[in-house]
Design an enzyme around this catalytic site. Structure first.
Site, PDB file in Angstrom:
ATOM      1  N   GLU A 100     -24.408 -16.069  43.998  1.00 44.91           N
ATOM      2  CA  GLU A 100     -23.718 -17.292  44.413  1.00 44.91           C
ATOM      3  C   GLU A 100     -22.305 -17.003  44.905  1.00 44.91           C
ATOM      4  O   GLU A 100     -21.465 -17.897  44.953  1.00 44.91           O
ATOM      5  CB  GLU A 100     -23.681 -18.292  43.251  1.00 44.91           C
ATOM      6  CG  GLU A 100     -25.075 -18.718  42.828  1.00 44.91           C
ATOM      7  CD  GLU A 100     -25.089 -19.936  41.935  1.00 44.91           C
ATOM      8  OE1 GLU A 100     -24.018 -20.526  41.686  1.00 44.91           O
ATOM      9  OE2 GLU A 100     -26.178 -20.302  41.483  1.00 44.91           O
ATOM     10  N   ASP A 133     -21.588 -21.884  32.575  1.00 45.18           N
ATOM     11  CA  ASP A 133     -23.036 -22.083  32.441  1.00 45.18           C
ATOM     12  C   ASP A 133     -23.543 -20.920  31.596  1.00 45.18           C
ATOM     13  O   ASP A 133     -23.591 -19.776  32.071  1.00 45.18           O
ATOM     14  CB  ASP A 133     -23.720 -22.110  33.815  1.00 45.18           C
ATOM     15  CG  ASP A 133     -25.230 -22.348  33.696  1.00 45.18           C
ATOM     16  OD1 ASP A 133     -25.723 -22.475  32.551  1.00 45.18           O
ATOM     17  OD2 ASP A 133     -25.909 -22.395  34.738  1.00 45.18           O
ATOM     18  N   ASP A 193     -28.985 -28.530  32.010  1.00 43.68           N
ATOM     19  CA  ASP A 193     -29.662 -28.088  33.239  1.00 43.68           C
ATOM     20  C   ASP A 193     -31.126 -27.791  32.904  1.00 43.68           C
ATOM     21  O   ASP A 193     -31.991 -28.670  33.036  1.00 43.68           O
ATOM     22  CB  ASP A 193     -28.933 -26.858  33.793  1.00 43.68           C
ATOM     23  CG  ASP A 193     -29.655 -26.205  34.963  1.00 43.68           C
ATOM     24  OD1 ASP A 193     -30.559 -26.833  35.521  1.00 43.68           O
ATOM     25  OD2 ASP A 193     -29.315 -25.053  35.330  1.00 43.68           O
ATOM     26  N   LYS A 202     -30.451 -31.335  40.158  1.00 39.35           N
ATOM     27  CA  LYS A 202     -30.941 -30.434  41.207  1.00 39.35           C
ATOM     28  C   LYS A 202     -32.239 -31.037  41.716  1.00 39.35           C
ATOM     29  O   LYS A 202     -33.236 -31.082  40.982  1.00 39.35           O
ATOM     30  CB  LYS A 202     -31.253 -29.065  40.627  1.00 39.35           C
ATOM     31  CG  LYS A 202     -30.068 -28.236  40.145  1.00 39.35           C
ATOM     32  CD  LYS A 202     -30.621 -27.118  39.287  1.00 39.35           C
ATOM     33  CE  LYS A 202     -29.637 -26.019  39.022  1.00 39.35           C
ATOM     34  NZ  LYS A 202     -30.171 -25.106  37.983  1.00 39.35           N
ATOM     35  N   ARG A 226     -28.691 -24.419  44.264  1.00 36.95           N
ATOM     36  CA  ARG A 226     -29.441 -23.403  43.540  1.00 36.95           C
ATOM     37  C   ARG A 226     -28.859 -22.033  43.889  1.00 36.95           C
ATOM     38  O   ARG A 226     -28.106 -21.895  44.853  1.00 36.95           O
ATOM     39  CB  ARG A 226     -30.930 -23.424  43.929  1.00 36.95           C
ATOM     40  CG  ARG A 226     -31.675 -24.707  43.672  1.00 36.95           C
ATOM     41  CD  ARG A 226     -31.632 -25.222  42.246  1.00 36.95           C
ATOM     42  NE  ARG A 226     -32.008 -24.314  41.197  1.00 36.95           N
ATOM     43  CZ  ARG A 226     -33.074 -24.447  40.397  1.00 36.95           C
ATOM     44  NH1 ARG A 226     -33.896 -25.454  40.571  1.00 36.95           N
ATOM     45  NH2 ARG A 226     -33.290 -23.598  39.406  1.00 36.95           N
ATOM     46  N   SER A 227     -29.271 -21.027  43.124  1.00 40.02           N
ATOM     47  CA  SER A 227     -28.745 -19.688  43.414  1.00 40.02           C
ATOM     48  C   SER A 227     -29.312 -19.140  44.732  1.00 40.02           C
ATOM     49  O   SER A 227     -28.660 -18.341  45.396  1.00 40.02           O
ATOM     50  CB  SER A 227     -29.025 -18.744  42.258  1.00 40.02           C
ATOM     51  OG  SER A 227     -30.372 -18.813  41.874  1.00 40.02           O
ATOM     52  N   LYS A 248     -21.500 -28.551  42.167  1.00 37.92           N
ATOM     53  CA  LYS A 248     -21.571 -27.119  41.825  1.00 37.92           C
ATOM     54  C   LYS A 248     -22.365 -26.423  42.927  1.00 37.92           C
ATOM     55  O   LYS A 248     -23.560 -26.658  43.073  1.00 37.92           O
ATOM     56  CB  LYS A 248     -22.264 -26.968  40.471  1.00 37.92           C
ATOM     57  CG  LYS A 248     -22.445 -25.534  40.006  1.00 37.92           C
ATOM     58  CD  LYS A 248     -23.217 -25.481  38.682  1.00 37.92           C
ATOM     59  CE  LYS A 248     -23.539 -24.056  38.302  1.00 37.92           C
ATOM     60  NZ  LYS A 248     -24.521 -23.976  37.197  1.00 37.92           N
TER      61      LYS A 248
HETATM   62  C1  2PG Z   1     -27.960 -22.903  37.436  1.00 41.61           C
HETATM   63  C2  2PG Z   1     -28.292 -22.578  38.884  1.00 41.61           C
HETATM   64  C3  2PG Z   1     -27.106 -22.632  39.791  1.00 41.61           C
HETATM   65  P1  2PG Z   1     -30.449 -21.282  39.500  1.00 41.61           P
HETATM   66  O1  2PG Z   1     -28.505 -22.299  36.510  1.00 41.61           O
HETATM   67  O2  2PG Z   1     -27.205 -23.819  37.192  1.00 41.61           O
HETATM   68  O3  2PG Z   1     -26.054 -21.825  39.316  1.00 41.61           O
HETATM   69  O4  2PG Z   1     -28.953 -21.333  38.988  1.00 41.61           O
HETATM   70  O5  2PG Z   1     -30.487 -21.936  40.828  1.00 41.61           O
HETATM   71  O6  2PG Z   1     -30.785 -19.803  39.556  1.00 41.61           O
HETATM   72  O7  2PG Z   1     -31.284 -22.007  38.496  1.00 41.61           O
HETATM   73 MG    MG Z   2     -27.625 -23.743  34.976  1.00 48.25          MG
END
Ligand code: 2PG
Ligand code: MG
Length: 425
Positions: free
Chosen positions: A209, A246, A314, A339, A368-369, A390
């Protein structure tokens, strides 16, 4: 009501070079819009299914040709030639077409690409900016811009696991605009880059990221380095710039214990550890401090740190209205990380949003990452009056696409940035 001429999709690559889905939605009137879909690495178990081809000879099994085919065939056949009164009608049609509780038949990646492309085509048709169109899907719109939470240091699954916790983010608190917030964050990022060179002999290479990811010896060192990077350009930690983390703890939780830096912590000890970080450092938001299946201990976490920091869910919540309702009921959190691809359509994400708002929670709209250069997330964060956004760090163009879109919206609206929400007692 515009009539859909056709929907179509193709496979493209995301910021990690992995396949993802992009879709077109074309109206008979000629409006034609594109949307592409992000993809996580530290995914929650309750997320809707991102359909992958599973062919080991192509993109290591991660191809999205099946999902693309579902848009081009089943979804297109169901939608073409039809008009839909609103987003809900469209989304309900594709949800019913999939027919599974987790979108495993057609793929959440197929459904969401169509859902967002349809929203964008509608905004075009109405000659409205996308954020205004998004605002019309939810009840309230506070005419504010989201407060930035910007990745500074990365660990966990986004940085090869050199340190167990996933993100240390900076929150420009004293900045009253997106423009100023980005300038402040950039000063801290530059200081952190110099710190990494000095302390860890590390060139400014970045993680998934865009965050810096030197070999921190401990989590405390990571947090101390963040404070030092805030202080060195002259900011007051906690006042001008605060920290959000996080923990992404689901990924080091097994058999009832948190396996952290050589220790094996019971949930109560993990809560003590998190409370210590919150006391010692200017931390105002803690995401996934406990694991997604550790439901029974989240209320104690909320009671313990809720006065000082947002308790942000999350993996626990997965933008899933049922899980959010359960968390509200048990007072397990005070904030939702939203998300859209965790649930798979805009309409269901709007339900998640409505539940969280009604409970007085704060909402962070999150990327997302794995991302694409698409910028719809910035419009979503503004249209749905997200308290925070974020997006990752201030490097890598898939991140900057969103920040730059926020700058454009700011220039157009001149709306103020939302205040940091008051802690929930
Ligand atoms: C998270 C996300 C974004 P990922 O955990 O909050 O940083 O990561 O998209 O890999 O779930
Ligand atoms: Mg997270």
């Amino acid at each position: 009501m515009p009539k859909i001429e056709c929907v179509s999709a193709m496979e493209i690559l995301d910021s990690r070079g992995r396949p993802t889905v992009g879709a077109w939605c074309e109206f008979a009137s000629g409006a034609r819009a594109w949307a592409s879909i992000p993809s996580g690495a530290s995914t929650g178990r309750a997320e809707a299914v991102e359909l992958r081809d599973g062919d080991p000879n192509r993109h290591g099994g991660l191809g999205c040709r099946k999902a693309v085919g579902h848009v081009n065939r089943e979804i297109n056949s169901a939608l073409r030639g039809k008009s839909f009164a609103d987003q809900r009608q469209l989304d309900e049609t594709i949800i019913a077409l999939d027919g599974t509780p987790n979108k495993s038949k057609l793929g959440a990646n197929a459904l969401l690409a169509v859902s967002i492309a349809f929203a964008r085509a509608n905004a075009m048709e109405a000659k409205k900016p996308l954020f205004e169109h998004f605002a019309s899907m939810v009840d309230e719109s506070s005419q504010t811009l989201p407060r930035l939470t910007i990745n500074l240091f990365s660990g966990g699954k986004h940085a090869g696991g050199q340190v167990p916790i996933q993100d240390v983010l900076i929150v420009p608190l004293s900045a009253s605009s997106i423009d100023q917030g980005l300038a402040d964050a950039s000063a801290v990022y530059r200081a952190a880059t110099a710190l990494c060179a000095r302390k860890y002999q590390m060139r400014p290479l970045v993680a998934d990221e865009g965050g810096l990811a030197p070999p921190f010896p401990t989590i405390d060192a990571m947090l101390e380095d963040a404070v030092e990077s805030i202080r060195s350009p002259g900011f007051a930690p906690g006042k001008d710039i605060a920290i959000a983390i996080d923990v992404a703890s689901s990924h080091f939780f097994s058999e009832g214990r948190y396996h952290l830096e050589g220790r094996s912590l019971l949930p109560g000890q993990m809560i003590d550890q998190v409370a210590q970080w919150v006391e010692r450092y200017p931390i105002i938001s803690v995401e996934d401090a406990l694991a997604e299946e550790d439901w029974s201990n989240w209320p104690a976490l909320q009671r313990r740190i809720g006065n000082h920091a947002l308790v942000l869910g999350d993996d626990l919540l997965c933008t899933n209205p049922q899980r959010i309702a359960q968390a509200i009921e048990s007072d397990a959190a005070s904030a939702l990380l939203l998300k859209v691809n965790q649930i798979g359509t805009l309409t269901e994400a709007a339900e998640a949003h409505a539940l969280a708002k009604k409970a007085g929670w704060s909402i962070t709209i999150s990327a997302r990452s794995g991302e694409t250069e698409d910028d719809w997330l910035a419009d979503l964060a503004v249209g749905w009056s997200g308290n925070q956004i974020k997006v990752g760090s201030i490097t890598r163009s898939e991140r900057l696409a969103k920040y730059n879109r926020l700058l454009m919206i700011e220039a157009q609206t001149r709306w103020p940035v939302a205040n940091w929400p008051k802690a929930k007692p």
